[in-house]
Enzyme design. Structure first.
Site, PDB file in Angstrom:
ATOM      1  N   LEU A   1     -43.907  -8.390   0.476  1.00 15.33           N
ATOM      2  CA  LEU A   1     -42.781  -9.320   0.559  1.00 15.33           C
ATOM      3  C   LEU A   1     -42.446  -9.951  -0.779  1.00 15.33           C
ATOM      4  O   LEU A   1     -42.034 -11.097  -0.857  1.00 15.33           O
ATOM      5  CB  LEU A   1     -43.097 -10.429   1.585  1.00 15.33           C
ATOM      6  CG  LEU A   1     -43.454  -9.968   2.991  1.00 15.33           C
ATOM      7  CD1 LEU A   1     -43.823 -11.154   3.867  1.00 15.33           C
ATOM      8  CD2 LEU A   1     -42.296  -9.184   3.606  1.00 15.33           C
ATOM      9  N   CYS A   2     -42.590  -9.212  -1.845  1.00 11.34           N
ATOM     10  CA  CYS A   2     -42.426  -9.706  -3.206  1.00 11.34           C
ATOM     11  C   CYS A   2     -41.147  -9.145  -3.819  1.00 11.34           C
ATOM     12  O   CYS A   2     -40.700  -8.055  -3.458  1.00 11.34           O
ATOM     13  CB  CYS A   2     -43.646  -9.263  -4.025  1.00 11.34           C
ATOM     14  SG  CYS A   2     -43.625  -9.725  -5.761  1.00 11.34           S
ATOM     15  N   GLY A   3     -40.596  -9.869  -4.761  1.00  4.43           N
ATOM     16  CA  GLY A   3     -39.441  -9.362  -5.480  1.00  4.43           C
ATOM     17  C   GLY A   3     -39.752  -8.089  -6.256  1.00  4.43           C
ATOM     18  O   GLY A   3     -38.855  -7.311  -6.573  1.00  4.43           O
TER      19      GLY A   3
ATOM     20  N   THR B   1     -41.752  -5.727  -5.027  1.00  9.50           N
ATOM     21  CA  THR B   1     -42.156  -4.706  -4.056  1.00  9.50           C
ATOM     22  C   THR B   1     -41.462  -3.363  -4.270  1.00  9.50           C
ATOM     23  O   THR B   1     -42.095  -2.324  -4.074  1.00  9.50           O
ATOM     24  CB  THR B   1     -41.948  -5.219  -2.615  1.00  9.50           C
ATOM     25  OG1 THR B   1     -42.759  -6.395  -2.446  1.00  9.50           O
ATOM     26  CG2 THR B   1     -42.333  -4.194  -1.578  1.00  9.50           C
TER      27      THR B   1
END
Length: 161
Positions: free
Chosen positions: A35-37, A39
């Site tokens: 759920l990371c920028g 990803t």
């Protein structure tokens, strides 16, 4: 002497990943999160795996929930997410701690070898080892796996004895 091949990680889908089975091969270790920028870097990691795996490069994803609670899912959810969205086929470890006192032994060793600047400060830090199992270089989250610097470093460790 300790090297990357002395470590074993819990596997995402059970079992374990014995890095010793990759002795003589360079390994790119990446702390990941769903759920990371950053990803979308899974796509670039998969491209590197596809391009360089036959030449000997091993990529190991190590999911971590240490930064911004961006890997909250179960092992099954993480595996499904990676396969469905990015077609990930490289080995993935179970979710682990990569920073601080709870960091797994592999990341404590990387810290002892590379120092404070190389400590993961967010998801998708990348650590490249040489064929002797020692750290060759590292890249922050800001450097995508498709960057020339990463590809060049991979080519260098693959060509070295």
């Amino acid at each position: 002497m300790t090297c990357v091949y002395n470590f074993t990680l819990p596997g995402l889908e059970g079992g374990s990943i014995d890095l010793g089975t990759y002795r003589g091969k360079p390994i790119l270790l990446v702390n990941t999160a769903s759920l990371c920028g950053f990803t979308p870097q899974y796509e670039g990691l998969q491209a590197l795996w596809t391009q360089f795996n036959k030449a000997g490069l091993v990529i190991v994803g190590i999911p971590s929930d240490d930064f911004g609670h961006q890997e909250p899912g179960s092992a099954h959810e993480i595996a499904t997410f990676c396969q469905r969205n990015y077609g990930v086929t490289f080995p993935m470890a179970a979710r682990c701690h990569v920073k601080g006192g709870e960091a797994i032994p592999l990341f404590k060793w990387l810290d002892s070898q590379l120092g404070i600047l190389a400590r993961p400060r967010w998801n998708f830090f990348k650590y490249l080892t040489n064929r002797q199992g020692m750290p060759a270089t590292w890249f922050s989250s800001l450097t995508p796996p498709t960057a020339w610097r990463v590809r060049h470093a991979v080519e260098q460790v693959l060509q070295a004895d």
